[in-house]
Design a protein around this motif. Sequence first.
Motif, mmCIF file in Angstrom:
data_model
loop_
_atom_site.group_PDB
_atom_site.id
_atom_site.type_symbol
_atom_site.label_atom_id
_atom_site.label_comp_id
_atom_site.label_asym_id
_atom_site.label_seq_id
_atom_site.Cartn_x
_atom_site.Cartn_y
_atom_site.Cartn_z
ATOM 1 N N VAL A 120 0.833 -1.204 0.000
ATOM 2 C CA VAL A 120 0.000 0.000 0.000
ATOM 3 C C VAL A 120 0.866 1.252 0.000
ATOM 4 O O VAL A 120 0.584 2.237 -0.712
ATOM 5 C CB VAL A 120 -0.941 0.002 1.230
ATOM 6 N N ARG A 121 1.936 1.243 0.774
ATOM 7 C CA ARG A 121 2.801 2.414 0.849
ATOM 8 C C ARG A 121 3.557 2.653 -0.478
ATOM 9 O O ARG A 121 3.794 3.803 -0.880
ATOM 10 C CB ARG A 121 3.824 2.238 1.966
ATOM 11 N N GLN A 122 3.885 1.587 -1.182
ATOM 12 C CA GLN A 122 4.728 1.720 -2.364
ATOM 13 C C GLN A 122 3.942 1.729 -3.668
ATOM 14 O O GLN A 122 4.378 2.321 -4.652
ATOM 15 C CB GLN A 122 5.767 0.599 -2.393
ATOM 16 N N SER A 123 2.769 1.037 -3.670
ATOM 17 C CA SER A 123 2.029 0.959 -4.932
ATOM 18 C C SER A 123 0.525 1.105 -4.699
ATOM 19 O O SER A 123 -0.004 2.203 -4.702
ATOM 20 C CB SER A 123 2.337 -0.360 -5.649
ATOM 21 N N VAL A 124 -0.165 0.015 -4.408
ATOM 22 C CA VAL A 124 -1.619 0.102 -4.253
ATOM 23 C C VAL A 124 -2.129 -1.162 -3.551
ATOM 24 O O VAL A 124 -1.579 -2.253 -3.723
ATOM 25 C CB VAL A 124 -2.328 0.276 -5.617
ATOM 26 N N GLY A 125 -3.175 -1.004 -2.760
ATOM 27 C CA GLY A 125 -3.825 -2.121 -2.083
ATOM 28 C C GLY A 125 -5.331 -1.972 -2.146
ATOM 29 O O GLY A 125 -5.864 -0.887 -2.427
ATOM 30 N N LEU A 126 -6.025 -3.061 -1.870
ATOM 31 C CA LEU A 126 -7.495 -3.058 -1.927
ATOM 32 C C LEU A 126 -8.054 -3.621 -0.632
ATOM 33 O O LEU A 126 -7.603 -4.672 -0.151
ATOM 34 C CB LEU A 126 -7.980 -3.907 -3.110
ATOM 35 N N PHE A 127 -9.038 -2.917 -0.093
ATOM 36 C CA PHE A 127 -9.637 -3.287 1.199
ATOM 37 C C PHE A 127 -11.153 -3.192 1.073
ATOM 38 O O PHE A 127 -11.688 -2.193 0.572
ATOM 39 C CB PHE A 127 -9.134 -2.341 2.292
ATOM 40 N N ASP A 128 -11.858 -4.238 1.517
ATOM 41 C CA ASP A 128 -13.321 -4.208 1.514
ATOM 42 C C ASP A 128 -13.782 -3.491 2.776
ATOM 43 O O ASP A 128 -13.697 -4.027 3.892
ATOM 44 C CB ASP A 128 -13.892 -5.636 1.475
ATOM 45 N N ALA A 129 -14.280 -2.269 2.632
ATOM 46 C CA ALA A 129 -14.720 -1.440 3.762
ATOM 47 C C ALA A 129 -16.237 -1.388 3.866
ATOM 48 O O ALA A 129 -16.794 -0.441 4.433
ATOM 49 C CB ALA A 129 -14.160 -0.026 3.614
ATOM 50 N N SER A 130 -16.913 -2.388 3.337
ATOM 51 C CA SER A 130 -18.381 -2.378 3.330
ATOM 52 C C SER A 130 -18.981 -2.379 4.726
ATOM 53 O O SER A 130 -20.140 -1.989 4.915
ATOM 54 C CB SER A 130 -18.904 -3.600 2.560
ATOM 55 N N THR A 131 -18.204 -2.828 5.710
ATOM 56 C CA THR A 131 -18.735 -2.918 7.073
ATOM 57 C C THR A 131 -18.877 -1.564 7.754
ATOM 58 O O THR A 131 -19.567 -1.458 8.772
ATOM 59 C CB THR A 131 -17.812 -3.808 7.930
ATOM 60 N N LEU A 132 -18.204 -0.543 7.226
ATOM 61 C CA LEU A 132 -18.304 0.776 7.841
ATOM 62 C C LEU A 132 -19.761 1.241 7.857
ATOM 63 O O LEU A 132 -20.499 1.050 6.889
ATOM 64 C CB LEU A 132 -17.451 1.790 7.084
ATOM 65 N N GLY A 133 -20.169 1.850 8.977
ATOM 66 C CA GLY A 133 -21.538 2.301 9.096
ATOM 67 C C GLY A 133 -21.846 3.432 8.142
ATOM 68 O O GLY A 133 -21.048 4.355 7.947
ATOM 69 N N ALA A 192 -3.364 4.414 -6.568
ATOM 70 C CA ALA A 192 -4.810 4.219 -6.421
ATOM 71 C C ALA A 192 -5.600 4.915 -7.519
ATOM 72 O O ALA A 192 -6.576 4.377 -8.058
ATOM 73 C CB ALA A 192 -5.259 4.738 -5.052
ATOM 74 N N ARG A 193 -5.179 6.139 -7.911
ATOM 75 C CA ARG A 193 -5.905 6.885 -8.949
ATOM 76 C C ARG A 193 -5.837 6.146 -10.279
ATOM 77 O O ARG A 193 -6.822 6.080 -11.029
ATOM 78 C CB ARG A 193 -5.338 8.296 -9.066
ATOM 79 N N ASP A 194 -4.684 5.536 -10.563
ATOM 80 C CA ASP A 194 -4.526 4.807 -11.825
ATOM 81 C C ASP A 194 -5.440 3.593 -11.873
ATOM 82 O O ASP A 194 -6.062 3.301 -12.899
ATOM 83 C CB ASP A 194 -3.071 4.369 -11.999
ATOM 84 N N VAL A 195 -5.508 2.866 -10.768
ATOM 85 C CA VAL A 195 -6.361 1.676 -10.721
ATOM 86 C C VAL A 195 -7.822 2.069 -10.841
ATOM 87 O O VAL A 195 -8.593 1.457 -11.592
ATOM 88 C CB VAL A 195 -6.109 0.894 -9.419
ATOM 89 N N PHE A 196 -8.207 3.104 -10.131
ATOM 90 C CA PHE A 196 -9.596 3.568 -10.170
ATOM 91 C C PHE A 196 -9.964 3.970 -11.598
ATOM 92 O O PHE A 196 -11.014 3.586 -12.125
ATOM 93 C CB PHE A 196 -9.752 4.741 -9.204
ATOM 94 N N ALA A 197 -9.104 4.716 -12.241
ATOM 95 C CA ALA A 197 -9.398 5.177 -13.596
ATOM 96 C C ALA A 197 -9.510 4.012 -14.564
ATOM 97 O O ALA A 197 -10.324 4.039 -15.505
ATOM 98 C CB ALA A 197 -8.317 6.153 -14.050
ATOM 99 N N ALA A 198 -8.721 2.959 -14.346
ATOM 100 C CA ALA A 198 -8.736 1.818 -15.253
ATOM 101 C C ALA A 198 -10.052 1.057 -15.205
ATOM 102 O O ALA A 198 -10.426 0.399 -16.187
ATOM 103 C CB ALA A 198 -7.573 0.887 -14.913
ATOM 104 N N VAL A 199 -10.781 1.134 -14.093
ATOM 105 C CA VAL A 199 -12.079 0.467 -13.993
ATOM 106 C C VAL A 199 -13.114 1.175 -14.859
ATOM 107 O O VAL A 199 -14.055 0.577 -15.369
ATOM 108 C CB VAL A 199 -12.541 0.418 -12.520
ATOM 109 N N GLY A 200 -12.920 2.499 -15.031
ATOM 110 C CA GLY A 200 -13.844 3.289 -15.829
ATOM 111 C C GLY A 200 -14.807 4.073 -14.978
ATOM 112 O O GLY A 200 -15.568 3.483 -14.206
ATOM 113 N N THR A 201 -14.787 5.398 -15.126
ATOM 114 C CA THR A 201 -15.674 6.248 -14.341
ATOM 115 C C THR A 201 -15.867 7.577 -15.050
ATOM 116 O O THR A 201 -14.999 8.018 -15.816
ATOM 117 C CB THR A 201 -15.105 6.489 -12.937
#
Length: 976
Positions: free
Chosen positions: A634-647, A750-759
């Motif tokens: 995460v510090r060097q490149s990118v990580g993914l975390f499922d945060a669906s549990t957050l209220g 993170a921005r690169d990965v997000f953009a690659a999904v399409g938005t």
Amino acid sequence: MSGWRSDSGVTVDRNKPMTFRWAGKSYQGYAGDTLASALIANGVAIIGRSFKYHRPRGLIAAGLEEPNGIVQLEQGAVTVPNVKATQIELYEGLSAAPVNASPSVEFDLMAVNSLFKRFIPAAFYYKTFFWPSWRLFEPSIRKAAGLGTAPAEPDPDRYEQRFAHVDTLIVGSGAAGLAAAEAAAALPGNERILLVEADFEFGGGLLSSAEPVEGLAPLAWRDAALNRLRALPNMQILNRTMAFGYYDHGLVALYERVNDHLPPEQRTGPRQRLWKVRCKKVILATGAFERPVAFSGNDLPGVMLASAAQTYARRYGALAGRRAVLCTNNDGAYDAAFALHDMGCAIAAIVDSRPAPGASAYEARRRGIEIVPGSVPIAAKGRRAVRGIDVAALDGGGHRSLACDTILTSDGWNPAVHLHSQAGGSLAYNEGLQAFLPKGTAQDAVSVGAAAGILDTDRAIAAARAAVRGETVETPVQAAVGPTRRFADGDTRAQTAWLDFQNDVTVADVQLASRENFRSVEHLKRYTTLGMASDQGKLSNVAGIHVLSGLLSKPAPAIGTTKFRPPFDPVTIGAFAGRAVGEDLAPIAHTPSHAAQLALGAKMENYGSWLRPAYFPQSGEREEQAIAREVNAVRQSVGLFDASTLGKIEVKGPDAAEFLQRIYVNGVRTLKVGQGRYGLMLSEHGIVYDDGVFARIGEDHFLVGTTSGHAAAITETLQEWLQCEWPHLRVLVENVTTGWAVMNVAGPRARDVFAAVGTDIDLSPEAFPHMQYRAGTVGGVPARVQRVSFTGELSYEIAVPWGYGAALWDALMRAGRPYRIAPFGVESLMAMRIEKGFLHVGSDTDGTTYPQDLGFGPAIAKKKDDFVGRRSTMRPDGLREDRRQLVGLEVTDGGHPLEVGAHVLPAGATEKHRTQGWVTSSVHSPTLDRPIAMALVERGRDRMGETVRVWDLGQWRAARIADPRFFDPSGERTHG
């Protein structure tokens, strides 16, 4: 007649014989028998031993008021302890045994206690076992006084619960209950009616009566009424279903025995069912309990209630004996005498305390039965069974002995007012019946039939119909019960005149309590244990009140009754639990990406009510190695975390901003649409309760973020403030936590990965900076996106409808492959938040933490508006200069990470010094490659750079107080 079984019996099927075992011996009964009736029909006299003195006991009653017939049913995993034999329906192969007897019920070694009765009267426990300790004696006493044995194996049965809303609930299917049900069904607006009966047969007292009912035989009248009721579309009828609790707002709890009447191997589906029924109106046709007569030896096997003997004879064709004496003070017992007489039992005499018995005496004399008027029983003869009885006139003269093997008693009737009283109803004492009758009601409930003190069947039917229609009902004048023998204080016979048969309480015990000034009926109950057994005093309570009344020369209504509490009769723990056992006790929720996480080898752990990945170990990795790899990714490149549990809570309405302004420590009104802000919520006591990011997603629309375990509680808290304190505010609150799946992509790429999904959302730093909210589409799906970070890195929380969550996880993982994206778990997230010095409510706070302890003092001073908990933070305790404040700790001794909870003390401190704080969070930082921690320390912010000693699991450690922002304190990486 064959043996103890006559040729009659309205509920037994002679074509279906059944074999059962009792105390290791084989017997035969019939379908329709209870275990109790089958034992009586087989001539079994002793069925148990008393709780305290282990005296031999036989059956007294035929219903759930039975105090003696407590048995162990079946064996192994399906065994059930302490069940009343009168409530066990006979089935093929049934196996039961007595309890509280060793080595057998016929020869019980603990019966020696009875020889020392004078030395162990009521309350001797309280007076004897002070020294050296009660715990020294407790195991032996409990073993000697124990009842059944709980199963050692897991319960193989399952239980369920149901909820219902009805217009009218009728409890009881006797004549009055059936009449009331028909009357209720005819009323307009009664669309849902429920009739429940605790017995497996409908009819109540009709099952043991021979008197015509409205011109029909009792069972013919019952069958006609049931047929009419079953034909009604708005009527539901349940047998084997007991109403055991009447609570506020028309809530009645029911206990349905679904398949207890079947052999264990034939049971399918739930064994029992607990119903919670909300009722507009409740009709209580719960009947009445006959009172036993107190005299010396009245606990001998063979002494029974007259109504019980009548029930066994007419309903089951089982005779309690061959030659009986009836002792009574009312006309009701004569019906029992006639029923037994018709079936071949010789009636030696009817001992009636009334000098001039009622009209029933004429019929008795016509049958050749002797009447002994103005007389009462003095003592039963026999040691292990009845052999006769001594009677005498009320004035003590005219002693005579009568030979018999059965003594039947009746001291009048007590209406079953338990549910009425549980509902808040009051009672009135009726001198004629010498019983407490229902009076005022606190809820919409009405008692009918014998439950209202109306013992004549035809009158009970007429009064029940009138009561349901809302007509005024007056209790008809009934023949008063006659006098009952009263024992003089000190009468030696009182020592063996039993009131509470299960707990071994005698008239002498009540006399002792009175002498020792325990004159309140509640004190009497606890001092003597009168009415505290599993039958809850259904036979003994009013009898005890009558004895105390005579001793104090105080009328019974002035003494009153004890508190009637649910359950009316014992209910299994399984029924209360329902399906909330094992994993269903606290159902564990899964995130949308659960399957994908398992496929990636996630180490799953429970976090509150969620099953989440702690970390994702690769081949051969230890926990700390996997966490370090995930953090570095995460510090060097990118990580993914499922945060669906957050209220996630939506707050919407014209006054939404004003409402949240009053809730948060932080300001809300100034927040612009599309912006987010970190905020603290406090309790009314000023203590930090929750934190999270809230965003303004519309002018009158906010998205409130909470910790994972607090979403429901925060929602309820917000609703409470709106409904109870500020109902004028135009605001709606809705918990949408499980409506939106949230994937957190974090790291420099993170921005690169997000953009690659399409938005269609502009992700540039200028258009979408940190702490902002945007709505758009992601991968063609409607999405809500926030730039917030708990890792300290560039981070996006992408929320899509829950059903798209798994697909979004997969899409982000595919898009992140070129950047070697790494899924990371909760433990890795916690390591990164400690590196950043981010607060975790519940870990870095406790029940004494104020917001100023966390550095929010300036925010409180800046905000001029009032908010929940503000004034509490200004209490003297909150303004102390020596409060514990959240700081960082650098470990300076080169050792391993500090343990959470380790105590912080000043340099040079010894073990005698008072603690100045403790470690709240600790980790070996993968980024910094050294141990770091957070702690609550006295005056912590004023002591930056100070060296301290830490008492850590029995050894001293060295550390230095520091800024908790160990990594990237300026936040440049977050704003990247």
